[in-house]
Motif scaffolding. Structure first.
Motif, PDB file in Angstrom:
ATOM      1  N   LEU A  36      13.264  -1.249   5.873  1.00 34.33           N
ATOM      2  CA  LEU A  36      13.545  -2.424   6.598  1.00 34.33           C
ATOM      3  C   LEU A  36      12.243  -3.299   6.798  1.00 34.33           C
ATOM      4  O   LEU A  36      12.198  -4.489   6.307  1.00 34.33           O
ATOM      5  N   LEU A  37      11.396  -2.561   7.362  1.00 33.85           N
ATOM      6  CA  LEU A  37      10.065  -3.344   7.702  1.00 33.85           C
ATOM      7  C   LEU A  37       9.278  -3.480   6.683  1.00 33.85           C
ATOM      8  O   LEU A  37       8.775  -4.542   6.330  1.00 33.85           O
ATOM      9  N   ALA A  38       9.220  -2.527   5.648  1.00 35.82           N
ATOM     10  CA  ALA A  38       8.690  -2.725   4.490  1.00 35.82           C
ATOM     11  C   ALA A  38       9.288  -3.913   3.654  1.00 35.82           C
ATOM     12  O   ALA A  38       8.375  -4.753   3.056  1.00 35.82           O
ATOM     13  N   ARG A  39      10.458  -4.065   3.501  1.00 33.87           N
ATOM     14  CA  ARG A  39      10.983  -5.032   2.548  1.00 33.87           C
ATOM     15  C   ARG A  39      11.016  -6.557   3.475  1.00 33.87           C
ATOM     16  O   ARG A  39      10.912  -7.459   2.654  1.00 33.87           O
ATOM     17  N   VAL A  40      11.114  -6.659   4.787  1.00 31.71           N
ATOM     18  CA  VAL A  40      10.934  -7.822   5.234  1.00 31.71           C
ATOM     19  C   VAL A  40       9.612  -8.250   5.011  1.00 31.71           C
ATOM     20  O   VAL A  40       9.283  -9.431   4.827  1.00 31.71           O
ATOM     21  N   ALA A  41       8.629  -7.241   5.082  1.00 27.88           N
ATOM     22  CA  ALA A  41       7.325  -7.690   4.524  1.00 27.88           C
ATOM     23  C   ALA A  41       7.105  -8.522   3.265  1.00 27.88           C
ATOM     24  O   ALA A  41       6.368  -9.363   2.996  1.00 27.88           O
ATOM     25  N   GLU A  42       7.815  -8.020   2.432  1.00 25.54           N
ATOM     26  CA  GLU A  42       7.948  -8.277   1.169  1.00 25.54           C
ATOM     27  C   GLU A  42       8.485  -9.582   0.784  1.00 25.54           C
ATOM     28  O   GLU A  42       8.133 -10.609   0.327  1.00 25.54           O
ATOM     29  N   ALA A  43       9.687  -9.717   1.761  1.00 23.81           N
ATOM     30  CA  ALA A  43      10.525 -10.996   1.797  1.00 23.81           C
ATOM     31  C   ALA A  43       9.702 -12.221   2.445  1.00 23.81           C
ATOM     32  O   ALA A  43       9.842 -13.438   2.025  1.00 23.81           O
TER      33      ALA A  43
ATOM     34  N   LEU B 245       7.026   6.616   1.734  1.00 24.05           N
ATOM     35  CA  LEU B 245       7.801   6.307   3.170  1.00 24.05           C
ATOM     36  C   LEU B 245       8.760   7.362   3.372  1.00 24.05           C
ATOM     37  O   LEU B 245       8.954   7.745   4.511  1.00 24.05           O
ATOM     38  N   ARG B 246       9.497   7.822   2.257  1.00 24.78           N
ATOM     39  CA  ARG B 246      10.303   8.943   2.624  1.00 24.78           C
ATOM     40  C   ARG B 246       9.807  10.118   2.959  1.00 24.78           C
ATOM     41  O   ARG B 246      10.392  10.691   4.060  1.00 24.78           O
ATOM     42  N   ALA B 247       8.511  10.534   2.480  1.00 27.36           N
ATOM     43  CA  ALA B 247       7.789  11.556   2.798  1.00 27.36           C
ATOM     44  C   ALA B 247       7.399  11.641   4.146  1.00 27.36           C
ATOM     45  O   ALA B 247       7.487  12.299   5.047  1.00 27.36           O
ATOM     46  N   ALA B 248       7.092  10.360   4.599  1.00 24.81           N
ATOM     47  CA  ALA B 248       6.291  10.098   6.006  1.00 24.81           C
ATOM     48  C   ALA B 248       7.614  10.161   7.097  1.00 24.81           C
ATOM     49  O   ALA B 248       7.261  10.693   7.914  1.00 24.81           O
TER      50      ALA B 248
ATOM     51  N   THR C 258       0.709  -1.259   0.113  1.00 29.37           N
ATOM     52  CA  THR C 258       0.022  -0.011  -0.214  1.00 29.37           C
ATOM     53  C   THR C 258       1.014   1.077   0.163  1.00 29.37           C
ATOM     54  O   THR C 258       0.057   2.251  -0.274  1.00 29.37           O
ATOM     55  N   ILE C 259       2.015   1.322   0.319  1.00 30.28           N
ATOM     56  CA  ILE C 259       2.806   2.497   0.609  1.00 30.28           C
ATOM     57  C   ILE C 259       4.330   2.223  -0.349  1.00 30.28           C
ATOM     58  O   ILE C 259       4.934   1.382  -0.206  1.00 30.28           O
ATOM     59  N   THR C 260       4.276   3.330  -1.463  1.00 31.50           N
ATOM     60  CA  THR C 260       5.521   3.389  -2.125  1.00 31.50           C
ATOM     61  C   THR C 260       6.769   3.647  -1.513  1.00 31.50           C
ATOM     62  O   THR C 260       6.654   4.685  -0.040  1.00 31.50           O
TER      63      THR C 260
ATOM     64  N   PHE D 122       4.624   4.643   9.237  1.00 29.31           N
ATOM     65  CA  PHE D 122       3.387   3.675   8.774  1.00 29.31           C
ATOM     66  C   PHE D 122       2.337   3.952   9.337  1.00 29.31           C
ATOM     67  O   PHE D 122       1.139   3.591   8.373  1.00 29.31           O
ATOM     68  N   GLY D 123       2.080   4.565  10.432  1.00 31.39           N
ATOM     69  CA  GLY D 123       0.770   4.620  11.027  1.00 31.39           C
ATOM     70  C   GLY D 123       0.028   3.377  11.231  1.00 31.39           C
ATOM     71  O   GLY D 123       0.428   2.361  11.644  1.00 31.39           O
ATOM     72  N   ASP D 124      -1.238   3.139  10.686  1.00 31.59           N
ATOM     73  CA  ASP D 124      -2.114   2.153  10.685  1.00 31.59           C
ATOM     74  C   ASP D 124      -1.840   1.304   9.701  1.00 31.59           C
ATOM     75  O   ASP D 124      -2.208   0.212   9.464  1.00 31.59           O
ATOM     76  N   ALA D 125      -0.894   1.448   8.788  1.00 26.86           N
ATOM     77  CA  ALA D 125      -0.565   0.550   7.630  1.00 26.86           C
ATOM     78  C   ALA D 125       0.860  -0.207   7.795  1.00 26.86           C
ATOM     79  O   ALA D 125       1.293  -0.580   6.809  1.00 26.86           O
ATOM     80  N   LEU D 126       1.021  -0.489   8.987  1.00 22.86           N
ATOM     81  CA  LEU D 126       2.228  -1.520   9.384  1.00 22.86           C
ATOM     82  C   LEU D 126       2.264  -2.683   8.854  1.00 22.86           C
ATOM     83  O   LEU D 126       1.266  -3.555   9.015  1.00 22.86           O
ATOM     84  N   PRO D 127       3.021  -3.048   7.691  1.00 21.12           N
ATOM     85  CA  PRO D 127       2.971  -4.264   7.238  1.00 21.12           C
ATOM     86  C   PRO D 127       3.438  -5.592   7.653  1.00 21.12           C
ATOM     87  O   PRO D 127       3.459  -6.761   7.204  1.00 21.12           O
TER      88      PRO D 127
END
Length: 454
Positions: free
Chosen positions: A443-450, A11-14, A5-7, A140-145
Motif C-alpha cells: 500500500l505504501l509503495a502504491r500510494v507513492a506511485e499514485a 518487498l515480499r522478501a523483505a 527502487t524496490i520491486t 522498506f528500511g531507508d528506502a521508504l517512498p
C-alpha cells in the motif's frame, strides 16, 4: 516496479524476512496489560506507550509520547521524500479488560500459539495493528517512498476521551494525504476487506429504585415491587417481540449491499442451537445498517450472597449502536425518554450518560483508494477486497474526517471473524497477519506511485 527502487518481489522478501522479529515484538507487547479503564494500574499503559515508542525509534522515526489529560499516545514522524505523499498510520496500544479469567484457555497476557493462531489480550485488537505498521517500515528500511506519521493512541478501548484534544494540539504534525486505520476486520480468512461504514455508540447507565431500603421478601413480597424485577421489566421494553430495537427516533440506514450467510454468521458468533437471531431483514442490515441495543451488565446482589430480601435499587449498563447517519446526542435523548416513559409501576428511573461516538460513512473512490485495492488484491493472491460495513464503532474516524477533510481514509483489518476481540481467548490468525503486513507494505509503495491526487 512497486516503487522507484524496490520491486514487488523484493518487498515480499523483505516482509518475509522481518516477520519473525515482528512476531516476537508483538508477543512482547501482548505481555503488557495496558488497560485504560478506571480501577486498573495505569503505569502499565505508560509502560505500553514506552514500548511502542521504542519500536518506532527503531524505525528511524522522530518519536514523542504525548497526552492531553488522558492516557499516553505515541506520535512518530518521518518526512516525505520531495513530491511524495504523507500517510498517517493509526493503531492503539491499550486493551480491553480480560473479564472472567476462568474462561481463558491460556494466560491472557502471555502470547500462546495454538493451531496457527496467537492467543492473548490485544494480540489482534490492536497490537497487531501497531506491528503491521512496524513491519511495513522495517521492510522498506531507508528506502521508504512516502512520508509517514504514526499515531498510536492509549485509550481507544476506554472511549478516546482525550483524542480530539490530542488531534487539535498536534494537527499540523498529523496532517496527511492518506489515513490508514488498522483497527477493523477482514471479511473472512483469505478474503480482505475495506470498511465503508461504522455504527456510532452511546453507552449509559439506567438505575431503578422502588424502596428506600431492603425489606423481607416474605413479609412484603407480592404487593411491593422489587427493583430487580422492575428493572428486568423495563429492559424488556427496549425490543419488540421479533427482537428489533423498539425505541422511537433511532435511524435505519437502509439495506446493505453484501449478504452474510446465516449459517456462517451463527457459527462465527457462537450462537447455541435453537437460539433465534434478533430482528428482521438481512443479517448485514441488522449488523451494519440498523441500531442495536445490548445490556452489558447489571449491578444487583450476587446469587450466592443474595438474602431473602426485596432489592431496593438495581442498575444496568446499556450500549446502543447507532446506524450510519444517526446523531449520537439525539439518539441518547430518544433512549432516555423511552426509559423514563416506560417506568414500570411508578418506579423511579434515572439515566446517566457514560460516553458516545459518532457513526461514519467512508468514501472509497479515487486513485489512492484504487492503490489500496491493488495492494490488497496482490497480498491476498488475486482476491478482491470486499467493501463492508462494521457493526462496531470507531468514533474517532468521524473526528479525523472533520479535522482532515481532504485526506483519504482507509479502514483496514487485522482481525478476522474468529478473532474474538474484547472476549475471552482473543487471537490473531498468523497467516492472515502475514498478508496484512504485506498489504500495508505494498500500500505504501502504491500510494507513492499514485502521488497526492485524490
Amino acid at each position: 516496479m512497486t516503487s522507484p527502487t524496490i520491486t514487488e518481489s523484493e518487498l515480499r522478501a523483505a516482509v518475509a524476512r522481518e516477520l519473525p522479529g515482528v512476531r516476537a515484538d508483538l508477543e512482547r507487547l501482548v505481555r503488557i496489560p495496558g488497560i485504560a479503564f478506571e480501577g486498573f494500574d495505569h503505569t502499565q499503559v505508560e509502560r505500553s506507550a514506552e514500548a511502542v515508542a521504542e519500536l518506532l525509534r527503531g524505525c528511524s522515526l522522530d518519536v514523542r509520547i504525548v497526552r492531553s489529560g488522558g492516557q499516553p499516545a505515541v506520535i512518530g514522524t518521518r518526512p516525505a521524500p520531495p513530491g511524495a505523499p504523507t500517510v498517517l498510520l493509526y493503531a492503539h496500544h491499550d486493551v480491553q479488560p480480560v473479564g472472567d479469567r476462568s474462561l481463558w484457555e491460556s494466560e491472557p497476557f502471555e502470547a500462546v500459539e495454538r493451531d496457527g493462531r496467537l492467543y492473548g489480550r490485544g494480540a489482534a485488537d490492536d497490537k497487531a495493528g501497531i506491528m503491521a505498521h512496524v513491519a511495513a517500515l522495517r521492510a522498506f528500511g531507508d528506502a521508504l517512498p512516502v512520508g509517514v506519521v504514526i499515531f498510536v493512541e492509549g485509550e481507544e478501548e476506554y472511549g478516546s476521551d482525550s483524542l480530539e484534544r490530542l488531534l487539535a494540539e498536534h494537527r499540523d504534525a498529523l496532517a496527511a494525504d492518506v489515513i490508514v486505520i488498522a483497527d477493523s476486520v477482514n471479511w473472512d480468512i483469505g478474503v480482505p476487506a475495506l470498511t465503508t461504514s461504522l455504527r456510532g455508540v452511546v453507552n449509559f447507565f439506567v438505575e431503578v429504585r422502588t424502596l428506600d431500603h431492603a425489606i423481607h421478601s416474605g413479609m412484603f413480597g407480592g404487593p411491593v415491587p422489587d427493583a430487580l424485577t422492575t428493572l428486568a421489566r423495563l429492559l424488556s421494553t427496549l425490543h419488540d417481540d421479533a427482537g428489533n430495537v423498539a425505541v422511537d427516533g433511532l435511524t435505519d440506514a437502509g439495506p446493505a449491499a453484501v449478504e452474510y450467510p446465516q449459517d456462517r454468521f451463527r457459527a462465527e458468533a457462537g450462537l447455541l442451537d435453537g437460539v433465534s437471531l434478533l430482528g428482521t431483514g438481512q443479517i448485514t442490515d441488522r449488523l451494519w445498517r440498523k441500531p442495536a441495543l445490548a445490556v452489558l451488565g447489571i449491578d444487583a446482589p450476587a446469587t450466592a450472597e443474595a438474602p431473602n430480601a426485596l432489592v431496593p435499587a438495581a442498575k444496568a449498563k446499556i450500549s446502543v449502536r447507532l446506524a450510519p447517519g444517526d446523531d449520537r446526542k439525539r439518539a441518547y435523548a430518544a433512549v432516555q425518554a423511552h426509559l423514563e416513559r416506560h417506568a414500570p409501576w411508578g418506579a423511579q428511573v434515572s439515566v446517566t450518560f457514560e460516553h458516545d461516538g459518532d457513526p461514519c460513512v467512508i468514501d472509497l473512490s479515487g486513485p489512492l483508494v484504487d492503490a489500496a485495492r491493488s495492494a490488497f488484491r496482490t497480498a491476498w493472491d488475486g482476491t478482491e477486497p470486499v467493501e463492508i460495513g462494521v457493526g462496531g464503532s470507531i468514533p474517532f474516524i468521524a473526528t479525523f474526517q472533520e479535522m482532515f477533510p481532504q485526506a483519504v481514509i482507509l479502514v483496514t483489518g487485522v482481525e478476522d471473524p474468529h478473532a474474538r476481540a474484547h472476549g475471552p481467548n482473543e487471537s490473531l490468525h498468523l497467516g492472515e497477519f502475514a498478508r496484512v503486513c504485506l498489504a500495508e507494505t505494498l500500500l505504501l509503495a502504491r500510494v507513492a506511485e499514485a502521488g497526492t491526487g485524490h
